[in-house]
Design a protein around this motif. Structure first.
Motif, PDB file in Angstrom:
ATOM      1  N   GLN A   1     -33.958  -3.623 -19.914  1.00 61.25           N
ATOM      2  CA  GLN A   1     -34.069  -4.368 -18.877  1.00 61.25           C
ATOM      3  C   GLN A   1     -33.068  -5.041 -17.878  1.00 61.25           C
ATOM      4  O   GLN A   1     -33.032  -4.896 -16.645  1.00 61.25           O
ATOM      5  CB  GLN A   1     -35.067  -5.300 -19.373  1.00 61.25           C
ATOM      6  CG  GLN A   1     -36.452  -5.221 -19.698  1.00 61.25           C
ATOM      7  CD  GLN A   1     -37.475  -6.129 -20.246  1.00 61.25           C
ATOM      8  OE1 GLN A   1     -36.774  -7.223 -20.497  1.00 61.25           O
ATOM      9  NE2 GLN A   1     -38.618  -5.586 -20.462  1.00 61.25           N
TER      10      GLN A   1
ATOM     11  N   ARG B   1     -30.044  -3.713 -17.920  1.00 64.68           N
ATOM     12  CA  ARG B   1     -29.207  -2.694 -17.273  1.00 64.68           C
ATOM     13  C   ARG B   1     -30.105  -2.161 -15.970  1.00 64.68           C
ATOM     14  O   ARG B   1     -29.529  -1.830 -14.826  1.00 64.68           O
ATOM     15  CB  ARG B   1     -29.346  -1.355 -17.950  1.00 64.68           C
ATOM     16  CG  ARG B   1     -27.805  -1.457 -18.848  1.00 64.68           C
ATOM     17  CD  ARG B   1     -27.391   0.039 -19.582  1.00 64.68           C
ATOM     18  NE  ARG B   1     -28.758   0.386 -20.148  1.00 64.68           N
ATOM     19  CZ  ARG B   1     -29.032   0.370 -21.454  1.00 64.68           C
ATOM     20  NH1 ARG B   1     -28.076  -0.352 -22.207  1.00 64.68           N
ATOM     21  NH2 ARG B   1     -29.829   0.752 -22.219  1.00 64.68           N
ATOM     22  N   LYS B   2     -31.244  -2.244 -16.058  1.00 64.16           N
ATOM     23  CA  LYS B   2     -32.255  -1.791 -14.881  1.00 64.16           C
ATOM     24  C   LYS B   2     -31.972  -3.154 -13.818  1.00 64.16           C
ATOM     25  O   LYS B   2     -31.887  -2.548 -12.806  1.00 64.16           O
ATOM     26  CB  LYS B   2     -33.492  -1.987 -15.278  1.00 64.16           C
ATOM     27  CG  LYS B   2     -34.657  -1.574 -14.226  1.00 64.16           C
ATOM     28  CD  LYS B   2     -35.868  -1.219 -14.600  1.00 64.16           C
ATOM     29  CE  LYS B   2     -36.709  -0.989 -13.478  1.00 64.16           C
ATOM     30  NZ  LYS B   2     -38.243  -1.014 -13.702  1.00 64.16           N
TER      31      LYS B   2
ATOM     32  N   ASP C   1     -28.531  -2.236 -12.155  1.00 67.19           N
ATOM     33  CA  ASP C   1     -28.829  -1.053 -11.282  1.00 67.19           C
ATOM     34  C   ASP C   1     -29.448  -1.549 -10.105  1.00 67.19           C
ATOM     35  O   ASP C   1     -29.208  -1.020  -8.945  1.00 67.19           O
ATOM     36  CB  ASP C   1     -29.388  -0.069 -12.076  1.00 67.19           C
ATOM     37  CG  ASP C   1     -28.584   0.689 -13.287  1.00 67.19           C
ATOM     38  OD1 ASP C   1     -27.504   0.235 -13.261  1.00 67.19           O
ATOM     39  OD2 ASP C   1     -29.252   1.285 -14.116  1.00 67.19           O
ATOM     40  N   ASP C   2     -30.471  -2.116 -10.277  1.00 62.17           N
ATOM     41  CA  ASP C   2     -31.228  -2.441  -8.878  1.00 62.17           C
ATOM     42  C   ASP C   2     -30.334  -3.350  -8.029  1.00 62.17           C
ATOM     43  O   ASP C   2     -30.263  -2.845  -6.772  1.00 62.17           O
ATOM     44  CB  ASP C   2     -32.559  -3.254  -9.250  1.00 62.17           C
ATOM     45  CG  ASP C   2     -33.585  -2.367  -9.906  1.00 62.17           C
ATOM     46  OD1 ASP C   2     -33.475  -1.051  -9.816  1.00 62.17           O
ATOM     47  OD2 ASP C   2     -34.563  -2.962 -10.457  1.00 62.17           O
TER      48      ASP C   2
END
Length: 144
Positions: free
Chosen positions: A126, A128-129, A132-133
């Motif tokens: 989560q 990392r997400k 990335d976002d």
């Protein structure tokens, strides 16, 4: 059930199992100490029987008294040996229960560790997400 609640419950269960394991270990230690006392008492009783002297060289009344004494001490030693045997059997049963409790505690500890790793991995994914976002948003803004 949420992952954090599951881990909290597993942590409590592991703590309870550890407490039970410690109680069983203390009980087993007491039983070992009792067995050692039995063995020392048997040694003393044997010593009393052998150190009472030869009864054949004594006058008749004293020889009978010495013989009765040795017979009583040996009977007491036999009774003590029987008690020790029964106690050692009880110790074996307690040791099996202690081993089973240890295995259960270890299994629960491994389950807890597995769930904690899974939760940490899930959190890392989560995180990392989110990164990335954010990186995607920064890149898109720099393109305008």
């Amino acid at each position: 059930m949420s992952d954090r609640l599951l881990i909290q419950n597993l942590t409590s269960l592991v703590a309870l199992r550890n407490t039970q394991l410690e109680k069983l270990q203390a009980a087993q230690a007491e039983k070992v100490a009792t067995a050692e006392r039995y063995k020392k008492n048997l040694e003393r009783l044997h010593s009393l029987a052998t150190n009472s002297g030869a009864s054949g060289s004594l006058p008749l009344a004293l020889a009978a008294n010495c013989g009765n004494y040795k017979q009583a001490v040996l009977a007491m030693a036999d009774s003590h040996r029987l008690d020790l045997t029964m106690h050692e059997a009880d110790m074996a049963v307690s040791q099996r229960a202690l081993n089973q409790a240890y295995v259960k505690c270890e299994v629960l500890g491994q389950v807890l560790e597995k769930n904690e790793k899974a939760l940490a991995s899930k959190g890392a994914v989560q995180e990392r997400k989110v990164h990335d976002d954010l990186a995607t948003q920064v890149w898109l803004r720099s393109q305008k």
